[in-house]
Write a protein that holds these residues in place. Structure first.
Motif, PDB file in Angstrom:
ATOM      1  N   SER A  21       0.844  -1.211   0.000  1.00  0.00           N
ATOM      2  CA  SER A  21       0.000   0.000   0.000  1.00  0.00           C
ATOM      3  C   SER A  21       0.870   1.249   0.000  1.00  0.00           C
ATOM      4  O   SER A  21       0.629   2.184   0.774  1.00  0.00           O
ATOM      5  N   ASN A  80      -7.663 -10.040  -9.671  1.00  0.00           N
ATOM      6  CA  ASN A  80      -8.698  -9.660  -8.711  1.00  0.00           C
ATOM      7  C   ASN A  80      -8.231  -9.852  -7.273  1.00  0.00           C
ATOM      8  O   ASN A  80      -8.572  -9.060  -6.386  1.00  0.00           O
ATOM      9  N   GLU A  81      -7.434 -10.900  -7.041  1.00  0.00           N
ATOM     10  CA  GLU A  81      -6.904 -11.123  -5.695  1.00  0.00           C
ATOM     11  C   GLU A  81      -6.031  -9.941  -5.260  1.00  0.00           C
ATOM     12  O   GLU A  81      -6.110  -9.487  -4.117  1.00  0.00           O
ATOM     13  N   ASP A 112      -6.217  -6.840  -6.314  1.00  0.00           N
ATOM     14  CA  ASP A 112      -7.076  -5.679  -6.047  1.00  0.00           C
ATOM     15  C   ASP A 112      -7.792  -5.816  -4.711  1.00  0.00           C
ATOM     16  O   ASP A 112      -7.885  -4.858  -3.935  1.00  0.00           O
ATOM     17  N   VAL A 113      -8.313  -7.013  -4.437  1.00  0.00           N
ATOM     18  CA  VAL A 113      -9.045  -7.222  -3.174  1.00  0.00           C
ATOM     19  C   VAL A 113      -8.102  -7.041  -1.987  1.00  0.00           C
ATOM     20  O   VAL A 113      -8.491  -6.515  -0.945  1.00  0.00           O
ATOM     21  N   THR A 131      -5.802  -4.921  -1.729  1.00  0.00           N
ATOM     22  CA  THR A 131      -5.612  -3.493  -1.454  1.00  0.00           C
ATOM     23  C   THR A 131      -6.793  -2.885  -0.692  1.00  0.00           C
ATOM     24  O   THR A 131      -6.719  -1.748  -0.244  1.00  0.00           O
ATOM     25  N   LEU A 132      -7.890  -3.648  -0.540  1.00  0.00           N
ATOM     26  CA  LEU A 132      -9.030  -3.125   0.216  1.00  0.00           C
ATOM     27  C   LEU A 132      -8.739  -3.123   1.716  1.00  0.00           C
ATOM     28  O   LEU A 132      -9.496  -2.555   2.494  1.00  0.00           O
ATOM     29  N   GLY A 133      -7.675  -3.796   2.137  1.00  0.00           N
ATOM     30  CA  GLY A 133      -7.375  -3.909   3.565  1.00  0.00           C
ATOM     31  C   GLY A 133      -7.716  -5.314   4.045  1.00  0.00           C
ATOM     32  O   GLY A 133      -8.557  -5.989   3.460  1.00  0.00           O
ATOM     33  N   GLU A 156      -9.314  -6.565   6.676  1.00  0.00           N
ATOM     34  CA  GLU A 156     -10.668  -6.894   7.124  1.00  0.00           C
ATOM     35  C   GLU A 156     -11.610  -7.064   5.942  1.00  0.00           C
ATOM     36  O   GLU A 156     -12.377  -8.024   5.870  1.00  0.00           O
ATOM     37  N   SER A 157     -11.554  -6.112   5.012  1.00  0.00           N
ATOM     38  CA  SER A 157     -12.441  -6.186   3.851  1.00  0.00           C
ATOM     39  C   SER A 157     -12.088  -7.388   2.986  1.00  0.00           C
ATOM     40  O   SER A 157     -12.971  -8.083   2.476  1.00  0.00           O
ATOM     41  N   GLN A 180     -10.695 -10.230   3.933  1.00  0.00           N
ATOM     42  CA  GLN A 180     -11.127 -11.470   4.579  1.00  0.00           C
ATOM     43  C   GLN A 180     -12.644 -11.602   4.574  1.00  0.00           C
ATOM     44  O   GLN A 180     -13.174 -12.708   4.522  1.00  0.00           O
ATOM     45  N   SER A 181     -13.353 -10.467   4.605  1.00  0.00           N
ATOM     46  CA  SER A 181     -14.817 -10.534   4.613  1.00  0.00           C
ATOM     47  C   SER A 181     -15.369 -11.006   3.268  1.00  0.00           C
ATOM     48  O   SER A 181     -16.500 -11.465   3.198  1.00  0.00           O
ATOM     49  N   VAL A 182     -14.582 -10.902   2.189  1.00  0.00           N
ATOM     50  CA  VAL A 182     -15.039 -11.463   0.911  1.00  0.00           C
ATOM     51  C   VAL A 182     -14.352 -12.799   0.621  1.00  0.00           C
ATOM     52  O   VAL A 182     -14.347 -13.283  -0.497  1.00  0.00           O
ATOM     53  N   LEU A 226     -11.050 -13.782   1.058  1.00  0.00           N
ATOM     54  CA  LEU A 226      -9.641 -13.878   0.652  1.00  0.00           C
ATOM     55  C   LEU A 226      -8.756 -13.975   1.901  1.00  0.00           C
ATOM     56  O   LEU A 226      -8.775 -13.058   2.723  1.00  0.00           O
ATOM     57  N   ALA A 234     -17.897 -16.243   3.793  1.00  0.00           N
ATOM     58  CA  ALA A 234     -18.158 -14.983   3.088  1.00  0.00           C
ATOM     59  C   ALA A 234     -19.454 -15.055   2.271  1.00  0.00           C
ATOM     60  O   ALA A 234     -20.099 -14.037   2.050  1.00  0.00           O
ATOM     61  N   ASN A 240      -9.593   0.809   3.945  1.00  0.00           N
ATOM     62  CA  ASN A 240      -8.680   1.480   3.015  1.00  0.00           C
ATOM     63  C   ASN A 240      -9.494   2.118   1.896  1.00  0.00           C
ATOM     64  O   ASN A 240     -10.601   1.678   1.616  1.00  0.00           O
TER      65      ASN A 240
END
Lengths: 333, 252
Positions: free
Chosen positions: A85, A211-212, A214-215, A217-219, A221-222, A224-226, A228, B74, B85
């Motif tokens: 990041s 896609n992995e 990009d996901v 870079t969401l952080g 928590e986000s 793992q919530s989807v 990954l 999920a 982020n």
């Protein structure tokens, strides 16, 4: 979403054409010039004429090395920036290249100058460096700037160790000044081929993980919530980045700036989505290094500069210019 | 339905949550309230598997989460985290990543995924922002993108930590309608809210937490009557029947 895809297609075609033009120019121009037809004919012909030998044993490996190292270092830089990041991250700045250089130096000190051993030593050196940086940032909760500074410090330490090994072990004299700044005048197929195979494998794997990335870079928590597993994928991407940078260093030396400049340029023209960013970084990186090497060969004929010097001269000011133009660029530091 | 039984969890060796049990019913909005630092966000993180539970169990629609894969979890529960982020991607792509758990390797979004993402954005009124970079959006609009991403996940359980933060009052009321609409669509909606009045207004059930423990779970009316709000917050909330239904207000 469709307008982004259309823009990407145009940029992709432009990058392919630029790459093609760079390859043709790199094969045709130099101390002896060829027309494109002569170059193609020379590469396809059998025989031992001087022109054919130059094309086959000097220009072709050199051009291939430019393409492979440009691709690998640019993609490695883009991955490191996303995973850490931090847009200031690049293999040259955070010490990944220096780690790979130390790996190559130690490998040569042990008597292995060519082949897979050199590529794997470079990979191991860069992997250890990346791991050290991640352990440091994970343990201390270091800020993005601190991670970069940690990388800069590691860069100095690893370079110093490499220099010490080179001084203490005369066998490593093969690592000339050109290796330390990066260049292709003495590129050998013995190092290029195994490294290129590893680079190709890493790039193919990267192409299935847009896609992995990009996901991620969401952080955490986000991500793992989807679904990954963020730590596992972060480790995988760092291994891929280290493999790409390490393999490039094993035959091209410590090329700087490429992993920083190219991803920044591509982000500006194509955005930050990995499915666009990584392929365009690969193509523009390959073209950029090939054209820089061509310039390094031609500008001071009959002498030539190591391309790493030219890249630093061109890359440094371009990077500063980019920073100044970047709206709100301070947020990324 | 989400069932939490005797759950304990924390960070490292420090236990933050102690023996927590509650149920979030299908088709209902369940809201967790409590003072700052009481463990609300930690509870959501433990439910979503971001931090491990040290004791107790969680069941999602009857299945123990320990038997579910990360992707399986999920698909059951979408989680909108509190601290997020701001990635350098477009809003449309961000929402599309809500479809991530429904893909298998090599993960490539299909036409149906794009349609679901577009529908989620339309529900939040942000379909026109699909091509805008996240970094260029205001905090409130960005929050709507995150909510749309959670909706695009199409999970039967939707868990949101402070979803109304960054939203202005109009947007907060619009969010209340969306939360109620999700419950009406037979989703299990679990929220953490700091706005007591909004929590009392939109919830079917409220859980009150203090110091890592769950003090009570009951209907808003029963919670209000119990006096526990004035006990933990030191403020008095009153209930008034109006022509627009029941309204809540603070007594100064």
């Amino acid at each position: 979403m469709q307008s982004n895809s259309r823009r990407f297609r145009l940029l992709f075609i432009g990058a392919v054409l630029l790459c093609f033009a760079a390859v043709v120019l790199s094969l045709c121009l130099g101390s002896i010039n060829f027309t494109p037809a002569q170059a193609v004919g020379g590469l396809l012909q059998k025989g031992e004429k001087t022109g054919i030998n130059i094309l086959r044993y000097a220009r072709l490996p050199r051009t291939a090395a430019c393409l492979a190292s440009g691709t690998a270092l640019s993609v490695s830089g883009a991955i490191l920036q996303n995973v850490l990041s931090n847009k200031l991250a690049s293999p040259g700045i955070i010490g990944v290249n220096a780690g790979a250089g130390l790996g190559v130096t130690i490998c040569c000190a042990l008597g292995n100058y060519y082949g897979l051993a050199v590529s794997l030593s470079a990979f191991l050196g860069s992997l250890i460096t990346v791991t050290l940086i991640c352990v440091f940032s994970g343990k201390t909760g270091a800020s993005r700037t601190t991670v970069i500074l940690c990388g800069v410090a590691l860069n100095s330490i690893l370079s110093a160790v490499s220099e010490s090994v080179t001084v203490l072990n005369p066998d490593t004299a093969v690592l000339t000044a050109e290796f330390r700044v990066g260049g292709f005048s003495a590129v050998s197929t013995g190092r290029l081929l195994p490294a290129s195979v590893l680079i190709l494998a890493a790039l193919l794997l990267c192409c299935t993980l847009f896609n992995e990335l990009d996901v991620l870079t969401l952080g955490d928590e986000s991500a793992q919530s989807v679904g990954l597993p963020a730590p596992a994928y972060r480790a995988l991407f760092l291994v891929l980045a280290a493999l790409l940078a390490g393999c490039a260093v094993s035959f091209a030396g410590l090329l700087g700036f490429i992993g920083l400049i190219v991803p920044h340029l591509v982000r500006k023209i194509a955005g930050n989505e990995s499915r666009h960013l990584l392929p365009l970084c690969a193509l523009f990186g390959a073209a950029f290094v090939t054209l820089c090497d061509l310039a390094a060969r031609l500008v001071f004929l009959p002498y030539e500069l190591p391309v790493g010097i030219l890249m630093s001269v061109v890359g440094g000011p371009v990077f500063v210019w980019l920073l100044l133009r970047m709206k709100g660029g301070h947020r990324d530091a | 339905m989400l069932e939490v039984r005797h759950l304990s969890a924390g960070y490292g060796k420090t236990e933050i949550l102690h023996d927590i049990s509650f149920t979030a019913e299908t088709g209902a909005v369940t809201t967790i309230i409590g003072c700052n630092g009481c463990g609300k966000s930690t509870l959501l993180r433990a439910i979503c598997g971001v931090i491990p539970a040290s004791a107790g169990g969680i069941r999602m629609d009857g299945d123990s989460v320990s038997a579910l894969t990360r992707t399986g979890r999920a698909r059951r529960a979408a989680f909108l985290a509190q601290g997020k982020n701001t990635p350098d991607i477009t809003a449309g792509r961000m929402v599309l990543h809500g479809r991530f758990p429904h893909l298998s390797y090599p993960r490539k979004y299909k036409k149906a995924d794009y349609e679901i993402a577009e529908a989620a954005m339309a529900r939040l009124g942000i379909a026109h922002l699909a091509d805008r970079p996240m970094a260029e959006l205001s905090g409130g609009t960005r929050q709507k993108v995150y909510i749309a991403m959670a909706l695009a996940q199409c999970a039967p359980i939707i868990i949101m930590d402070e979803p109304t933060s960054w939203l202005d009052i109009g947007q907060q009321l619009r969010f209340a309608e969306i939360a109620r609409g999700l419950a009406d669509d037979r989703k299990t909606v679990l929220l953490v809210l700091h706005d007591l009045l909004l929590a009392l207004k939109i919830s079917d059930s409220i859980c009150v937490m203090e110091n890592g423990r769950l003090l009570i779970q009951d209907t808003p009316a029963a919670i209000l009557q119990s006096g526990i709000i004035s006990q933990i917050y030191g403020v008095e909330v009153c209930r008034l029947q109006t022509e627009c239904g029941i309204q809540y207000y603070y007594r100064m």
